[in-house]
Scaffold this motif. Structure first.
Motif, PDB file in Angstrom:
ATOM      1  N   PHE A  14       0.712  -1.163  -0.038  1.00  0.00           N
ATOM      2  CA  PHE A  14       0.105  -0.189  -0.081  1.00  0.00           C
ATOM      3  C   PHE A  14       0.799   1.267  -0.042  1.00  0.00           C
ATOM      4  O   PHE A  14       0.533   2.261  -0.778  1.00  0.00           O
ATOM      5  CB  PHE A  14      -0.882  -0.085   1.305  1.00  0.00           C
ATOM      6  CG  PHE A  14      -1.901   1.281   1.570  1.00  0.00           C
ATOM      7  CD1 PHE A  14      -2.680   1.429   0.294  1.00  0.00           C
ATOM      8  CD2 PHE A  14      -1.986   2.104   2.407  1.00  0.00           C
ATOM      9  CE1 PHE A  14      -3.514   2.594   0.173  1.00  0.00           C
ATOM     10  CE2 PHE A  14      -2.578   2.953   2.463  1.00  0.00           C
ATOM     11  CZ  PHE A  14      -3.516   3.528   1.337  1.00  0.00           C
ATOM     12  N   ASN A  15       2.019   1.188   0.776  1.00  0.00           N
ATOM     13  CA  ASN A  15       2.851   2.372   0.704  1.00  0.00           C
ATOM     14  C   ASN A  15       3.320   2.754  -0.574  1.00  0.00           C
ATOM     15  O   ASN A  15       3.762   3.937  -0.844  1.00  0.00           O
ATOM     16  CB  ASN A  15       4.121   2.230   1.796  1.00  0.00           C
ATOM     17  CG  ASN A  15       3.373   2.167   3.325  1.00  0.00           C
ATOM     18  OD1 ASN A  15       2.689   2.811   3.458  1.00  0.00           O
ATOM     19  ND2 ASN A  15       4.499   1.173   4.007  1.00  0.00           N
ATOM     20  N   VAL A  16       3.402   1.712  -1.640  1.00  0.00           N
ATOM     21  CA  VAL A  16       4.079   2.124  -2.622  1.00  0.00           C
ATOM     22  C   VAL A  16       3.092   3.097  -3.664  1.00  0.00           C
ATOM     23  O   VAL A  16       3.578   3.713  -4.439  1.00  0.00           O
ATOM     24  CB  VAL A  16       4.176   0.779  -3.446  1.00  0.00           C
ATOM     25  CG1 VAL A  16       4.565   0.965  -5.183  1.00  0.00           C
ATOM     26  CG2 VAL A  16       5.394  -0.140  -2.833  1.00  0.00           C
ATOM     27  N   PHE A  17       1.783   2.790  -3.393  1.00  0.00           N
ATOM     28  CA  PHE A  17       0.978   3.522  -4.216  1.00  0.00           C
ATOM     29  C   PHE A  17      -0.226   4.190  -3.124  1.00  0.00           C
ATOM     30  O   PHE A  17      -1.232   4.780  -3.934  1.00  0.00           O
ATOM     31  CB  PHE A  17       0.275   2.724  -5.258  1.00  0.00           C
ATOM     32  CG  PHE A  17      -0.064   1.282  -4.945  1.00  0.00           C
ATOM     33  CD1 PHE A  17      -0.965   1.125  -3.780  1.00  0.00           C
ATOM     34  CD2 PHE A  17       0.598   0.240  -5.573  1.00  0.00           C
ATOM     35  CE1 PHE A  17      -0.969  -0.222  -3.592  1.00  0.00           C
ATOM     36  CE2 PHE A  17       0.485  -1.205  -4.998  1.00  0.00           C
ATOM     37  CZ  PHE A  17      -0.470  -1.423  -4.064  1.00  0.00           C
ATOM     38  N   ALA A  18       0.059   4.689  -1.960  1.00  0.00           N
ATOM     39  CA  ALA A  18      -0.790   5.122  -1.269  1.00  0.00           C
ATOM     40  C   ALA A  18      -1.276   6.624  -1.770  1.00  0.00           C
ATOM     41  O   ALA A  18      -2.595   6.773  -1.734  1.00  0.00           O
ATOM     42  CB  ALA A  18      -0.317   5.372  -0.014  1.00  0.00           C
ATOM     43  N   ASP A  19      -0.398   7.327  -2.232  1.00  0.00           N
ATOM     44  CA  ASP A  19      -0.910   8.500  -2.451  1.00  0.00           C
ATOM     45  C   ASP A  19      -2.005   8.430  -3.820  1.00  0.00           C
ATOM     46  O   ASP A  19      -3.061   9.344  -3.807  1.00  0.00           O
ATOM     47  CB  ASP A  19       0.102   9.370  -2.999  1.00  0.00           C
ATOM     48  CG  ASP A  19       0.915   9.907  -1.763  1.00  0.00           C
ATOM     49  OD1 ASP A  19       0.575   9.765  -0.694  1.00  0.00           O
ATOM     50  OD2 ASP A  19       2.286  10.225  -1.808  1.00  0.00           O
ATOM     51  N   GLU A  20      -1.506   7.847  -4.988  1.00  0.00           N
ATOM     52  CA  GLU A  20      -2.244   7.559  -6.057  1.00  0.00           C
ATOM     53  C   GLU A  20      -3.761   7.185  -5.462  1.00  0.00           C
ATOM     54  O   GLU A  20      -4.813   7.354  -6.341  1.00  0.00           O
ATOM     55  CB  GLU A  20      -1.668   6.591  -6.963  1.00  0.00           C
ATOM     56  CG  GLU A  20      -0.576   6.744  -7.845  1.00  0.00           C
ATOM     57  CD  GLU A  20       0.230   5.536  -8.492  1.00  0.00           C
ATOM     58  OE1 GLU A  20      -0.233   5.197  -9.725  1.00  0.00           O
ATOM     59  OE2 GLU A  20       1.195   5.280  -7.837  1.00  0.00           O
ATOM     60  N   ILE A  21      -3.587   6.146  -4.597  1.00  0.00           N
ATOM     61  CA  ILE A  21      -5.077   5.614  -4.136  1.00  0.00           C
ATOM     62  C   ILE A  21      -5.858   6.669  -3.550  1.00  0.00           C
ATOM     63  O   ILE A  21      -7.261   6.640  -3.755  1.00  0.00           O
ATOM     64  CB  ILE A  21      -4.795   4.202  -3.396  1.00  0.00           C
ATOM     65  CG1 ILE A  21      -4.281   3.166  -4.412  1.00  0.00           C
ATOM     66  CG2 ILE A  21      -6.060   3.788  -2.778  1.00  0.00           C
ATOM     67  CD1 ILE A  21      -4.291   1.781  -3.824  1.00  0.00           C
ATOM     68  N   ARG A  22      -5.321   7.298  -2.694  1.00  0.00           N
ATOM     69  CA  ARG A  22      -6.004   8.270  -1.827  1.00  0.00           C
ATOM     70  C   ARG A  22      -6.733   9.444  -2.906  1.00  0.00           C
ATOM     71  O   ARG A  22      -7.841   9.672  -2.646  1.00  0.00           O
ATOM     72  CB  ARG A  22      -5.354   9.088  -0.810  1.00  0.00           C
ATOM     73  CG  ARG A  22      -4.980   8.184   0.282  1.00  0.00           C
ATOM     74  CD  ARG A  22      -4.517   8.833   1.387  1.00  0.00           C
ATOM     75  NE  ARG A  22      -4.376   8.047   2.636  1.00  0.00           N
ATOM     76  CZ  ARG A  22      -3.494   7.382   3.116  1.00  0.00           C
ATOM     77  NH1 ARG A  22      -2.274   7.446   2.479  1.00  0.00           N
ATOM     78  NH2 ARG A  22      -3.479   6.623   3.913  1.00  0.00           N
ATOM     79  N   GLU A  23      -6.023   9.717  -4.088  1.00  0.00           N
ATOM     80  CA  GLU A  23      -6.497  10.606  -5.106  1.00  0.00           C
ATOM     81  C   GLU A  23      -7.706   9.875  -5.820  1.00  0.00           C
ATOM     82  O   GLU A  23      -8.721  10.206  -5.997  1.00  0.00           O
ATOM     83  CB  GLU A  23      -5.281  10.879  -5.840  1.00  0.00           C
ATOM     84  CG  GLU A  23      -5.707  11.906  -6.865  1.00  0.00           C
ATOM     85  CD  GLU A  23      -4.386  12.211  -8.037  1.00  0.00           C
ATOM     86  OE1 GLU A  23      -4.746  12.296  -8.952  1.00  0.00           O
ATOM     87  OE2 GLU A  23      -3.199  12.040  -7.774  1.00  0.00           O
ATOM     88  N   ALA A  24      -7.542   8.476  -5.977  1.00  0.00           N
ATOM     89  CA  ALA A  24      -8.618   7.813  -6.731  1.00  0.00           C
ATOM     90  C   ALA A  24      -9.911   7.760  -5.841  1.00  0.00           C
ATOM     91  O   ALA A  24     -10.812   8.028  -6.386  1.00  0.00           O
ATOM     92  CB  ALA A  24      -8.235   6.592  -7.180  1.00  0.00           C
ATOM     93  N   VAL A  25      -9.707   7.426  -4.489  1.00  0.00           N
ATOM     94  CA  VAL A  25     -10.785   7.452  -3.676  1.00  0.00           C
ATOM     95  C   VAL A  25     -11.595   8.859  -3.678  1.00  0.00           C
ATOM     96  O   VAL A  25     -12.677   8.908  -3.513  1.00  0.00           O
ATOM     97  CB  VAL A  25     -10.274   6.736  -2.279  1.00  0.00           C
ATOM     98  CG1 VAL A  25     -11.271   6.992  -1.274  1.00  0.00           C
ATOM     99  CG2 VAL A  25      -9.766   5.403  -2.710  1.00  0.00           C
ATOM    100  N   ASP A  26     -10.722   9.883  -3.559  1.00  0.00           N
ATOM    101  CA  ASP A  26     -11.376  11.007  -3.225  1.00  0.00           C
ATOM    102  C   ASP A  26     -12.023  11.405  -4.477  1.00  0.00           C
ATOM    103  O   ASP A  26     -13.194  11.925  -4.289  1.00  0.00           O
ATOM    104  CB  ASP A  26     -10.020  12.183  -3.100  1.00  0.00           C
ATOM    105  CG  ASP A  26     -10.409  13.007  -2.427  1.00  0.00           C
ATOM    106  OD1 ASP A  26     -11.113  13.060  -1.476  1.00  0.00           O
ATOM    107  OD2 ASP A  26     -10.231  14.372  -2.935  1.00  0.00           O
ATOM    108  N   GLY A  27     -11.602  11.016  -5.782  1.00  0.00           N
ATOM    109  CA  GLY A  27     -12.496  11.177  -7.002  1.00  0.00           C
ATOM    110  C   GLY A  27     -13.729  10.666  -6.756  1.00  0.00           C
ATOM    111  O   GLY A  27     -14.780  11.042  -7.209  1.00  0.00           O
TER     112      GLY A  27
END
Ligand SMILES: Cc1ncc(COP(=O)(O)O)c(C=O)c1O
Length: 384
Positions: A14-27
């Motif tokens: 998760f740490n590898v792509f946490a920022d990308e995932i948070r952005e997708a979830v936010d969308g």
């Protein structure tokens, strides 16, 4: 502190792509659309491009992918479906739930995949389909299976739950049969945040039926052309999978690199390492070895902080729920023997070379100076 090497490390992943995932979830949160929608359509398209298949239907789990596929193929009471006995339960459970009969067949002892010769022997006038499971991330022998299917007019369903990214003669898993089923269960090579799955096929008529079945068989709003189910995929899960699939190839390469170290370092040990054909590119959902001292070795590894798993301890033909089918111990001996001797070692993307070597050291230490009765299984070439 004791070293700990788990079978999987989802927190590190998760740490590898946490920022990308948070952005997708936010969308998704901003859109307030939680079922279906553009993210699901985008995931279907992306996965089709990845494996080279014309169309896909994202669904609620790998199990539902199998169930919905068999419903769309019209499998039901009086039909038989050929299923390897050495696989996860869902492969056969779906057949049973439709009132059809799972006909279990044995496996090849070298690859753990279905033995095409046992498929041929199991065909009857009632047979409708063959499920080819790509177990542990290596494709089943699809050329042989497809030619048996053509000869007998049967459908081939690829159960690719463990094999996203695998290749067979250079072609991708999911593009090798009539229809393929994927799982996005969190522990899979492309694991989602919750349940998920996908049906893939080049047959657009079949896909249209599966798509209808996913949503209670609706052809229009509240018009039900067929009886389907709620097999829909959540938007949030699709948006997250779209991010995770960007990292899949890199993660797969890491698994394959670990496997190469295991292969080399365990070549002369007391365990049998996985056999991978020259025409295969395996993705090592599991790195499974065979040993006569399976339970003791597992205990020792766990004592040393190393995870291990047994996939699977009991073949499907001997499961209590299938007792009425009349199989007995000894019916499918290769799978039965495999269930007693198989175990999987950690082979996940977040390990490093030194972790792999530590696991090997623990295995060597367990065997100590003892000489093994073991003869290396030399007859299948390897390629990574
Ligand atoms: C071979 C195989 N088939 C089917 C499934 C079912 O997938 P799911 O757990 O997503 O329902 C799995 C997953 O565990 C599997 O390994």
């Amino acid at each position: 502190m004791m070293r700990s090497i788990a079978m999987l490390d989802l927190k590190a992943e998760f740490n590898v792509f946490a920022d990308e995932i948070r952005e997708a979830v936010d969308g998704v949160l901003t859109s307030q659309q939680f079922v279906g929608g553009p993210a699901v359509a985008a995931l279907e398209k992306t996965m089709c491009e990845r494996v080279g298949v014309a169309d896909a239907v994202a669904v609620s789990s790998g199990t539902d992918a199998l169930l919905c596929t068999m419903m769309a193929l019209g499998i039901g009471a009086g039909d038989e479906v050929i299923v390897p006995t050495f696989t996860f339960f869902a492969t056969a459970g779906s057949v049973w739930r439709l009132g059809a009969r799972p006909v279990f067949v044995d496996i090849d002892p070298k690859t753990f995949n279905v033995d095409p010769r046992s498929i041929e022997a199991a065909i009857t006038p009632k047979t409708k389909a063959i499920v080819a499971v790509h177990l542990f991330g290596q494709c089943a022998e699809m050329d042989a299976i497809n030619s048996i299917a053509v000869e007998h007019g049967l459908k081939v369903i690829e159960d690719a739950a463990q094999a996203i990214g695998a290749k067979y003669h250079g072609r991708s898993a999911c593009a090798l049969g009539d229809v393929a089923c994927l799982s996005f269960y969190p522990t899979k090579n492309l694991g989602g945040f919750g349940e998920g799955g996908m049906i893939m096929s080049n047959d657009r008529t079949f896909i249209d039926v599966a798509r209808q079945l996913r949503n209670h068989g609706q052809s229009g709003t509240y018009i039900h052309e067929r009886v389907g189910g709620n097999f829909r995929l959540d938007t949030m899960k699709a948006a997250i999978l779209l991010v995770k699939q960007r990292h899949l190839d890199e993660f797969t390469e890491r698994r394959r690199a670990h496997a190469a170290i295991y292969d080399a370092q365990l070549a002369n040990s007391c365990v049998d390492t996985p056999q991978v054909g020259e025409h295969q590119e395996m993705v090592y959902h599991q790195y499974s070895i065979l040993t006569d001292r399976r339970d003791a070795l597992c205990d020792r590894l766990r004592e040393r902080g190393v995870g291990c798993g047994v996939y699977y301890p009991l073949p499907l033909h001997l499961q209590p729920c299938f007792a009425s089918l009349g199989y007995k111990k000894g019916s499918l001996p290769v799978a039965e023997d495999t269930c007693e001797r198989i175990m999987s070692l950690p082979c996940h993307p977040m390990m490093n070379d030194s972790d792999v070597k530590f696991v090997v050291d623990c295995i060597d230490e367990f065997h100590g100076a003892s000489t093994c009765s073991h003869e290396p299984r030399a007859d299948t070439a390897r390629s990574h």
